[in-house]
Design a protein around this motif. Structure first.
Motif, PDB file in Angstrom:
ATOM      1  N   ARG A   1       0.844  -1.184   0.000  1.00 53.75           N
ATOM      2  CA  ARG A   1       0.000   0.000   0.000  1.00 53.75           C
ATOM      3  C   ARG A   1       0.887   1.244   0.000  1.00 53.75           C
ATOM      4  N   PRO A   2       0.333   2.438  -0.262  1.00 57.19           N
ATOM      5  CA  PRO A   2       1.175   3.621  -0.507  1.00 57.19           C
ATOM      6  C   PRO A   2       2.001   4.081   0.685  1.00 57.19           C
ATOM      7  N   MET A   3       1.640   3.715   1.927  1.00 55.10           N
ATOM      8  CA  MET A   3       2.431   4.136   3.094  1.00 55.10           C
ATOM      9  C   MET A   3       3.589   3.199   3.384  1.00 55.10           C
ATOM     10  N   ASP A   4       3.596   2.025   2.771  1.00 47.48           N
ATOM     11  CA  ASP A   4       4.600   1.017   3.122  1.00 47.48           C
ATOM     12  C   ASP A   4       6.042   1.437   2.833  1.00 47.48           C
ATOM     13  N   PRO A   5       6.336   2.158   1.744  1.00 48.02           N
ATOM     14  CA  PRO A   5       7.726   2.594   1.544  1.00 48.02           C
ATOM     15  C   PRO A   5       8.254   3.445   2.694  1.00 48.02           C
ATOM     16  N   ASP A   6       7.414   4.325   3.237  1.00 44.92           N
ATOM     17  CA  ASP A   6       7.856   5.182   4.339  1.00 44.92           C
ATOM     18  C   ASP A   6       8.047   4.389   5.631  1.00 44.92           C
ATOM     19  N   ILE A   7       7.340   3.274   5.779  1.00 48.90           N
ATOM     20  CA  ILE A   7       7.507   2.425   6.958  1.00 48.90           C
ATOM     21  C   ILE A   7       8.774   1.589   6.846  1.00 48.90           C
ATOM     22  N   VAL A   8       9.030   1.034   5.666  1.00 49.53           N
ATOM     23  CA  VAL A   8      10.089   0.036   5.491  1.00 49.53           C
ATOM     24  C   VAL A   8      11.469   0.652   5.293  1.00 49.53           C
ATOM     25  N   THR A   9      11.544   1.801   4.639  1.00 49.71           N
ATOM     26  CA  THR A   9      12.844   2.365   4.254  1.00 49.71           C
ATOM     27  C   THR A   9      13.847   2.470   5.410  1.00 49.71           C
ATOM     28  N   PRO A  10      13.464   2.912   6.620  1.00 49.68           N
ATOM     29  CA  PRO A  10      14.472   3.029   7.679  1.00 49.68           C
ATOM     30  C   PRO A  10      15.139   1.714   8.071  1.00 49.68           C
ATOM     31  N   PHE A  11      14.508   0.585   7.786  1.00 48.55           N
ATOM     32  CA  PHE A  11      15.063  -0.708   8.175  1.00 48.55           C
ATOM     33  C   PHE A  11      16.054  -1.252   7.155  1.00 48.55           C
ATOM     34  N   GLY A  12      15.994  -0.757   5.911  1.00 46.19           N
ATOM     35  CA  GLY A  12      16.857  -1.327   4.879  1.00 46.19           C
ATOM     36  C   GLY A  12      16.518  -2.784   4.651  1.00 46.19           C
ATOM     37  N   GLY A  13      17.491  -3.552   4.180  1.00 46.12           N
ATOM     38  CA  GLY A  13      17.291  -4.986   4.030  1.00 46.12           C
ATOM     39  C   GLY A  13      16.358  -5.356   2.905  1.00 46.12           C
ATOM     40  N   ILE A  14      15.328  -6.148   3.216  1.00 46.06           N
ATOM     41  CA  ILE A  14      14.491  -6.801   2.210  1.00 46.06           C
ATOM     42  C   ILE A  14      13.025  -6.575   2.555  1.00 46.06           C
ATOM     43  N   ILE A  15      12.171  -6.463   1.549  1.00 48.66           N
ATOM     44  CA  ILE A  15      10.723  -6.427   1.725  1.00 48.66           C
ATOM     45  C   ILE A  15      10.112  -7.503   0.841  1.00 48.66           C
ATOM     46  N   ALA A  16       9.262  -8.352   1.415  1.00 47.86           N
ATOM     47  CA  ALA A  16       8.575  -9.418   0.667  1.00 47.86           C
ATOM     48  C   ALA A  16       7.085  -9.091   0.616  1.00 47.86           C
ATOM     49  N   TYR A  17       6.494  -9.232  -0.567  1.00 48.96           N
ATOM     50  CA  TYR A  17       5.059  -8.988  -0.724  1.00 48.96           C
ATOM     51  C   TYR A  17       4.579  -9.704  -1.968  1.00 48.96           C
ATOM     52  N   SER A  18       3.248  -9.716  -2.148  1.00 48.10           N
ATOM     53  CA  SER A  18       2.703 -10.512  -3.247  1.00 48.10           C
ATOM     54  C   SER A  18       2.521  -9.720  -4.533  1.00 48.10           C
ATOM     55  N   GLY A  19       2.555  -8.394  -4.447  1.00 46.38           N
ATOM     56  CA  GLY A  19       2.345  -7.558  -5.625  1.00 46.38           C
ATOM     57  C   GLY A  19       1.634  -6.286  -5.211  1.00 46.38           C
ATOM     58  N   GLY A  20       0.721  -5.795  -6.054  1.00 42.29           N
ATOM     59  CA  GLY A  20      -0.022  -4.583  -5.744  1.00 42.29           C
ATOM     60  C   GLY A  20      -0.271  -3.766  -6.984  1.00 42.29           C
ATOM     61  N   GLN A  21      -0.978  -2.662  -6.803  1.00 42.48           N
ATOM     62  CA  GLN A  21      -1.186  -1.761  -7.927  1.00 42.48           C
ATOM     63  C   GLN A  21       0.178  -1.285  -8.441  1.00 42.48           C
ATOM     64  N   GLU A  22       0.267  -1.084  -9.730  1.00 43.45           N
ATOM     65  CA  GLU A  22       1.548  -0.742 -10.342  1.00 43.45           C
ATOM     66  C   GLU A  22       2.174   0.484  -9.697  1.00 43.45           C
ATOM     67  N   VAL A  23       1.368   1.489  -9.365  1.00 45.63           N
ATOM     68  CA  VAL A  23       1.915   2.705  -8.780  1.00 45.63           C
ATOM     69  C   VAL A  23       2.532   2.426  -7.419  1.00 45.63           C
ATOM     70  N   PHE A  24       1.923   1.512  -6.636  1.00 46.73           N
ATOM     71  CA  PHE A  24       2.458   1.203  -5.308  1.00 46.73           C
ATOM     72  C   PHE A  24       3.717   0.333  -5.401  1.00 46.73           C
ATOM     73  N   VAL A  25       3.712  -0.587  -6.350  1.00 42.97           N
ATOM     74  CA  VAL A  25       4.909  -1.405  -6.563  1.00 42.97           C
ATOM     75  C   VAL A  25       6.071  -0.521  -7.012  1.00 42.97           C
ATOM     76  N   ASP A  26       5.793   0.434  -7.912  1.00 42.59           N
ATOM     77  CA  ASP A  26       6.847   1.344  -8.357  1.00 42.59           C
ATOM     78  C   ASP A  26       7.389   2.162  -7.185  1.00 42.59           C
ATOM     79  N   MET A  27       6.515   2.608  -6.308  1.00 45.79           N
ATOM     80  CA  MET A  27       6.948   3.372  -5.138  1.00 45.79           C
ATOM     81  C   MET A  27       7.881   2.530  -4.265  1.00 45.79           C
ATOM     82  N   MET A  28       7.538   1.270  -4.092  1.00 46.49           N
ATOM     83  CA  MET A  28       8.370   0.404  -3.269  1.00 46.49           C
ATOM     84  C   MET A  28       9.684   0.073  -3.970  1.00 46.49           C
TER      85      MET A  28
END
Length: 344
Positions: free
Chosen positions: A122-149
């Motif tokens: 979802r659109p807030m997830d990049p702002d949540i995950v970025t400080p941790f670095g490393g890896i993010i696993a997910y199943s997909g999403g709307q193209e705009v949200f995937v691009d953001m991530m």
């Protein structure tokens, strides 16, 4: 006896006496001196224990060197019980469409072999995950949200794009709540990524967390995201942790145990309901009210996050940085339209 003979005998006797005295002198031990003290060898000071950055507890050997793994975890009724939530370092609960919630869960200190079910970003997830670095696993999403991530510095592992066997569908849940990740293998393939930075401050050296030092004792933290989602946390003194419930029922892990946390960090957040049609976006860059619950007590304060890469800062009403109890943490991103009740 003739005089010469007597003189010779006397001379012999004197010689014998002198010889005996000389032998006695030679056999007498020398006077004992002071006993030398053994040399004292300074013992090296052992190095301080390495603390896990996302828990504040002593890190298992080698665990502090691997990267963090974040995953978008489903919280639909059809996804419960989830796999691996009981072993997380930090979990964020966020509002999604339909009044439901999903999790962004982070593993670092304790890494399961498998986690899930994973869902889309979802659109807030990049702002949540970025400080941790490393890896993010997910199943997909709307193209705009995937691009953001994809535009974050985090390595993306996506079910929709995977052809290496990192994901599979289990036979416990029904689709689409059935996508599982081989978590340990995913981290092993990205082992050269750096470990995460600490996100919160912890009470160390037997110090009290701020909630105990400045706050008030309470038994329940009751939250409301929407009419469909109202989780709560009850203090378990015997287990020294908060026990999670959802909609009035215990929230259980895959082994049937109730999910628990050392800390519950509740942030009152604003929601952007308009930028992405019916997809609510939690605004993570900003500030607001905060309640931090540790050790059976809760302290009120404010939270602030200044940038996507910045961590969340917590300050009490007395102006002091809020420290957490060592252990795992759940971060509840409660909409300002919802509610927070701290029950004594």
């Amino acid at each position: 006896m003739p005089t010469a003979a007597r003189w010779a005998a006397a001379t012999l006797a004197v010689g014998l006496l002198l010889g005996t005295a000389g032998c006695a002198a030679e056999e007498q031990p020398a006077a004992a001196g002071p006993t030398p003290r053994p040399t004292q060898t300074a013992r090296p000071t052992p190095p301080p224990p390495v603390l896990a950055p996302l828990r504040g507890t002593v890190a298992a050997e080698g665990a502090d060197e691997r990267p963090a793994l974040a995953a978008k975890i489903d919280n639909h009724e059809g996804a419960r019980p989830q796999l691996g939530l009981e072993r997380t370092d930090i979990v964020f609960e966020e509002l999604v469409e339909g009044g439901l919630t999903r999790y962004v869960a982070i593993w670092h200190s304790d890494l399961p072999d498998e986690i899930g079910p994973v869902r889309s970003v979802r659109p807030m997830d990049p702002d949540i995950v970025t400080p941790f670095g490393g890896i993010i696993a997910y199943s997909g999403g709307q193209e705009v949200f995937v691009d953001m991530m994809m535009n974050t510095p985090v390595v993306n592992a996506v079910f929709d794009f995977d052809d290496t066997g990192l994901f599979y569908r289990d036979d416990v849940h029904e689709s689409p709540h059935d996508v599982i990740v081989h978590a340990a293998e995913l981290v092993r393939r990205n082992a050269l990524l750096p470990p995460p930075a600490a996100q919160f401050e912890y009470a160390v050296d037997d110090g009290e967390p701020t909630s105990v030092a400045e706050g008030a004792a309470n038994s329940v933290v009751q939250l409301r995201f929407s009419d469909a989602r109202w989780p709560s946390w009850g203090w378990d003194a015997a287990g020294a942790s908060w026990l999670r419930s959802q909609e009035g029922e215990p929230d259980l892990d895959a082994a049937g145990a109730q999910l628990r946390a050392s800390n519950v960090v509740t942030l009152l957040v604003e929601i952007d309901d308009y930028s992405f049609e019916d997809i609510p976006r939690t605004l993570m860059i900003g500030a607001g009210e905060a309640w931090v619950s540790s050790g059976g007590s809760t302290v009120h304060g404010v939270w602030r996050k200044d940038s996507p890469a910045g961590s969340i800062r917590l300050v009490s009403d007395l102006g002091t940085p809020i420290t957490l109890a060592p252990g795992n943490t759940w971060v509840e991103l409660v909409p300002s339209s919802g509610g927070v009740e701290i029950i004594p």
